[in-house]
Scaffold this motif. Structure first.
Motif, short mmCIF file in Angstrom:
data_model
loop_
_atom_site.label_atom_id
_atom_site.label_comp_id
_atom_site.label_asym_id
_atom_site.label_seq_id
_atom_site.Cartn_x
_atom_site.Cartn_y
_atom_site.Cartn_z
N THR A 126 5.39 39.68 -7.67
CA THR A 126 5.54 40.26 -6.13
C THR A 126 6.31 38.73 -5.12
N ALA A 127 5.45 38.83 -4.36
CA ALA A 127 6.28 38.20 -2.89
C ALA A 127 5.44 37.91 -2.10
N GLY A 128 4.19 37.10 -2.16
CA GLY A 128 3.03 37.73 -1.48
C GLY A 128 1.67 36.03 -0.91
N THR A 129 1.55 35.79 -2.29
CA THR A 129 0.65 34.83 -1.71
C THR A 129 0.79 33.10 -2.61
N GLY A 130 2.25 32.89 -2.92
CA GLY A 130 2.77 31.43 -2.12
C GLY A 130 1.97 30.50 -4.23
N SER A 131 0.93 31.06 -5.15
CA SER A 131 0.21 31.06 -5.86
C SER A 131 1.09 30.62 -6.34
N GLU A 132 1.62 30.61 -6.94
CA GLU A 132 2.97 30.07 -7.85
C GLU A 132 3.66 28.94 -7.86
N THR A 133 3.13 28.22 -5.96
CA THR A 133 3.62 27.06 -6.28
C THR A 133 2.01 25.89 -5.37
N ASP A 134 0.84 26.38 -5.41
CA ASP A 134 0.11 25.65 -4.67
C ASP A 134 -0.85 25.51 -5.90
N MET A 135 -2.25 25.04 -6.08
CA MET A 135 -3.26 24.22 -6.67
C MET A 135 -4.37 25.37 -6.08
N GLY A 136 -4.13 26.06 -5.54
CA GLY A 136 -5.61 27.14 -6.10
C GLY A 136 -5.84 28.45 -6.15
N ALA A 137 -7.38 28.72 -6.15
CA ALA A 137 -7.48 30.12 -6.99
C ALA A 137 -7.87 30.83 -6.07
N VAL A 138 -8.65 31.76 -5.45
CA VAL A 138 -8.90 33.05 -4.76
C VAL A 138 -9.67 33.97 -5.91
#
Length: 389
Positions: free
Chosen positions: A143-155
């Motif tokens: 998907t293209a939404g959270t940018g989580s593949e790029t960052d160091m965070g988890a929600v």
């Protein structure tokens, strides 16, 4: 002007890049593949393709298929137990932001004692230091939404305390990210819009808050241009690979915005909504809030020129007034078919607004600190009221 930038993830971007997974250096010998509890990852063949790529690379696999939208702490703890039972030494997150966020949290708990909330640094979290290095993560985003593949965070949502909070450490940056827009063609129109709006929100919030800097501005404006100008096309025709690529590119940049800059209190306000209403897609909540939220800051005249610049990035070349940005925001919502989303359709009621406002301020107070002017509890309630349908 100052910024601090550290983004160690190797990213393979572009149509067909999943086929190159087998050629990458793997961080272990047995992968726990984390997917959602839905059917699409299997039915579209993405799981089989990833398993085949890993097999060619000499990696054994075990599949954990329990992740729900807005992932729960209990699911993370179950995933950590699964990882230990199957002796996995790294994680492959295959899916959208929920899978990637869950994978990062699982990576922590697969190597550390106790409960995930022991390591959360806000709300009711116990603010402990992560003792052991989390498992390495490979992110394959569909998907293209959270940018989580790029960052160091988890929600993650704690269903016991109704808190939706982030846990961050540089050790959660994926070692490798595959961003292949061909895997996004199967996302339904509604969810394409929701996910794209999340990506857009990261950069819009990042551009107007007090942590913006030369580097975050560069990424944010480019992300806004790409997502806003191509999202409606991707919604209308999921097979439009150029549109999918542009939105995926903007999403990837929006993830970087969160690393070199910050997101603001709109995310706190939405996290409160979906903490209490598990079925509310994060992007849908952001769409509902967006016009009232950004109008509040426009009326405070905290950064008029930045709203004008965003309106121009979204396609209004002759923008002259900050409210031109709201005009473009409304136009994009209409083009994506999401202008009429209703809080009431997700069970949200006006009598909840004070509870939501206090939850947002109490659990995600850090995001309010980057706003260019302070949002009071009353301001938060007013934004919810203005957004309500």
């Amino acid at each position: 002007m100052s910024f601090n930038m550290y983004i160690p993830t190797r990213t393979l971007f572009g149509a067909g890049q999943l086929n190159n997974l087998k050629d990458q250096v793997m961080p272990g010998k047995k992968a726990m593949i984390v997917i959602s509890n839905g059917k699409s990852t299997r039915e579209n063949g993405y799981l089989a393709r990833v398993e085949e790529q890993l097999k060619i690379a000499g990696v054994e696999t075990a599949v954990f298929d329990k992740v729900e939208p807005n992932p729960l702490k209990s699911t993370v703890m179950a995933g950590a137990a699964f990882s230990k039972e199957n002796h996995c030494d790294f994680i492959v997150a295959l899916g959208g932001g929920s899978c990637m966020d869950a994978s990062k949290a699982i990576a922590i708990m697969a190597t550390n004692p106790g409960d995930l909330w022991d390591y959360v640094q806000s709300g009711t979290g116990k603010r402990k230091v992560i003792e052991n290095k989390p498992l390495p993560i490979v992110a394959v985003t569909t998907t293209a939404g959270t940018g989580s593949e790029t960052d160091m965070g988890a929600v993650v949502t704690n269903e016991e305390t109704q808190e939706k909070l982030a846990i961050k450490t540089p050790e959660l940056f994926p070692v490798l990210a595959i961003v292949d827009p061909e895997l996004m063609k199967s996302v339904p129109p509604k969810f394409t819009a929701f996910q794209g709006w999340d990506a857009l929100s990261h950069s819009m919030e990042g551009y107007i808050n007090n942590k913006s800097n030369l580097m975050s501005d560069m990424y944010a404006i480019t992300a806004i241009e790409n997502v806003s100008r191509y999202l409606a096309r991707a919604v209308k025709d999921g097979n439009d690979i150029e549109a999918r690529e542009r939105v995926a590119f903007g999403n990837n940049l929006s993830g970087i915005v969160m690393c070199v800059g910050a997101i603001s209190s709109q995310h706190s306000l939405e996290h409160a909504m979906s903490a209490y209403h598990q079925d509310l897609p994060h992007g849908a909540g952001l769409i509902m809030l967006s016009k009232a939220y950004f109008t509040h800051f426009i009326e405070k005249h905290v950064c008029d020129e930045r709203f004008i610049r965003m309106a121009k990035a979204m396609g209004m070349e002759d923008a002259k007034e900050p409210m031109d940005f709201i005009t473009m925001l409304t136009k994009l919502q209409e083009e994506c078919g999401v202008a009429d989303l209703k809080m009431s359709d997700y069970g949200i009621k006006p009598e909840e607004f004070e509870t939501l406002a206090r939850n947002a301020k109490d659990t995600n107070s850090g995001l309010f600190l980057v706003d260019r002017c302070e949002l009071s509890i009353e301001d938060c309630i007013a934004i919810y009221k203005s957004s309500y349908k």
